[in-house]
Design an enzyme around this catalytic site. Structure first.
Site, PDB file in Angstrom:
ATOM      1  N   TYR A   1       0.860  -1.192   0.000  1.00 59.10           N
ATOM      2  CA  TYR A   1       0.000   0.000   0.000  1.00 59.10           C
ATOM      3  C   TYR A   1       0.890   1.234   0.000  1.00 59.10           C
ATOM      4  O   TYR A   1       1.877   1.296   0.747  1.00 59.10           O
ATOM      5  CB  TYR A   1      -0.905   0.015   1.252  1.00 59.10           C
ATOM      6  CG  TYR A   1      -1.686   1.308   1.358  1.00 59.10           C
ATOM      7  CD1 TYR A   1      -2.965   1.418   0.836  1.00 59.10           C
ATOM      8  CD2 TYR A   1      -1.103   2.439   1.941  1.00 59.10           C
ATOM      9  CE1 TYR A   1      -3.658   2.621   0.888  1.00 59.10           C
ATOM     10  CE2 TYR A   1      -1.790   3.649   1.993  1.00 59.10           C
ATOM     11  CZ  TYR A   1      -3.067   3.721   1.459  1.00 59.10           C
ATOM     12  OH  TYR A   1      -3.741   4.930   1.506  1.00 59.10           O
TER      13      TYR A   1
ATOM     14  N   GLU B   1      -3.594   7.429  -4.034  1.00 62.15           N
ATOM     15  CA  GLU B   1      -3.380   6.124  -3.411  1.00 62.15           C
ATOM     16  C   GLU B   1      -3.095   5.057  -4.464  1.00 62.15           C
ATOM     17  O   GLU B   1      -3.733   5.040  -5.516  1.00 62.15           O
ATOM     18  CB  GLU B   1      -4.665   5.770  -2.658  1.00 62.15           C
ATOM     19  CG  GLU B   1      -4.598   4.555  -1.780  1.00 62.15           C
ATOM     20  CD  GLU B   1      -5.937   4.356  -1.077  1.00 62.15           C
ATOM     21  OE1 GLU B   1      -6.118   4.871   0.042  1.00 62.15           O
ATOM     22  OE2 GLU B   1      -6.810   3.687  -1.648  1.00 62.15           O
TER      23      GLU B   1
END
Ligand code: GDP
Ligand code: MN
Length: 378
Positions: free
Chosen positions: A101, A189
């Site tokens: 992530y 993101e």
């Protein structure tokens, strides 16, 4: 304003983030063609503005071109968390070894952007954040200095990223920061950023949210707004069994019957007006439905008058009229209402409405003219 995955990835790619080859499609046939051009295995991904598509069955791997067509058709027919899927992204499939992530958002309490990374990326990142927050490493970015190289290295070290990927990771982190800064984003993101079997870092998913207050200086981004999906009203309408499509005109339309609704829009246009919407309230215009429909129509700030066209067959006109008044007593408005009512007890119905200061009409032509005049403030 949220951007779709395919839009976000295109932007990130311009800043130097490696993304899979792929294109967006609106039909299964188009998806198949893209897959054939790409060759090899592909992944088909629903483009909806919510997370968790993978878990909802909106991200599927296909082995053959034929399977691409089937899966794309299936996904294009889906609704994910209430949002209809209107486009799919067809990407070259990645051979994923590890899912990382990597994201940036504003940390309001620190009054700085924060970059976060985790070795436990992928579809369960929310659980990771809740249950094992120590697995998410953070660095705060001084907006005047920008992301420093050592900060990117700190993140790489913090998530135990193998050394051979640090250089690429540093470039991706820096690209992410530049995109965040230049686009006035509130979130950028990549989840997952994957390590492929071939030993490359690759952004398999991408998400960007742009600050609405900054859109005035990003006309290129503002154009990416997905009007289709943003029409909350359509979702609201579906709850009440109403078919509603938002349009750009000034005359709100509420009609019983889809064919009559189309005709009503045509007649409005014939006399020089523009409908603000298509809306079919279906048979038996109950007060509840009329109320919901009125709320939805009037929520559109472009609406300057409303044309209610009710063609009652067995439905009694006086009951429809009372339904409309009861709806109007709850949904207060100063927007003029023109009602065309025909059918059983239509006379009585029109009288009730006229007594309540609504504009009434007998023919559709008359109603359209009155609604157009009312919209112009006549
Ligand atoms: P999200 O569920 O909306 O976040 O959609 P993602 O694009 O992140 O996809 C969800 C999951 O599908 C990823 O975490 C991966 O595990 C898997 N996935 C997505 N793309 C690929 C791919 O190209 N190859 C493989 N093997 N898995 C993929
Ligand atoms: Mn994802």
């Amino acid at each position: 304003m949220k951007l779709h995955e395919y839009q976000s990835k295109q932007i990130l790619s311009k800043y130097g983030v490696p993304i899979p080859a792929g294109r967006v499609a609106a039909t299964a046939a188009e998806a198949k063609q893209i897959a054939e051009e790409l060759g090899g295995r592909v992944v088909i991904k629903s483009q909806v503005l919510v997370g968790g598509r993978g878990k909802a069955g909106g991200v599927r791997l296909a082995r053959s071109a034929r399977e691409v067509e089937e899966l794309a058709a299936e996904i294009l027919g889906m609704e994910i968390k209430g949002l209809p899927v209107r486009k799919v992204l067809v990407d070259e499939a990645a051979n994923i070894e590890t899912e990382i992530y990597l994201g940036i958002t504003n940390d309001r309490s620190a009054r700085k952007p924060v970059m976060m990374a985790s070795a436990a990326g992928g579809v369960d990142i929310e659980d990771v954040a809740r249950e094992t927050p120590e697995k998410i490493v953070k660095v705060h970015i001084d907006p005047l200095l920008g992301l420093r190289d050592y900060q990117a290295r700190d993140l790489a070290a913090g998530i135990d990223l193998p050394r051979n990927h640090w250089r690429s990771f540093g470039q991706i982190a820096s690209a992410l920061w530049q995109a965040y800064l230049n686009c006035d984003a509130t979130l950028v993101e990549i989840n997952p950023l994957v390590i492929t079997a071939e030993g490359r870092l690759l952004a398999v998913d991408g998400k960007m949210i742009i600050d609405d207050n900054a859109l005035f200086r990003h006309s290129d981004l503002a154009e990416m707004r997905d009007l289709d999906i943003e029409a909350d009203a359509e979702i609201e309408a579906r709850k009440y069994g109403l078919s509603y499509i938002k349009l750009d005109g000034a005359i709100g339309c509420m009609v019983n019957g889809a064919g009559l609704a189309m005709t009503t829009m045509d007649i409005i246009k014939l006399f020089g007006g523009e409908p603000a919407n298509f809306l079919d309230i279906g048979g038996g215009a109950s007060a509840d439905k009329v109320k919901a429909a009125l709320r939805i129509i009037l929520a559109d700030p472009n609406v300057k008058s409303v044309l209610l066209n009710v063609f009652g067959g067995i439905t009694r006109g006086d009951e429809v009229a009372r339904g409309i008044l009861s709806a109007l007593s709850e949904v207060k408005t100063s927007v003029p209402m023109v009602v065309r009512l025909v059918g059983t007890k239509a006379e009585e119905g029109r009288q009730i409405l006229a007594d309540a200061n609504l504009i009434t009409a007998e023919s559709l032509v008359d109603a359209a003219r009155k609604a157009i005049a009312a919209a112009h403030g006549a």
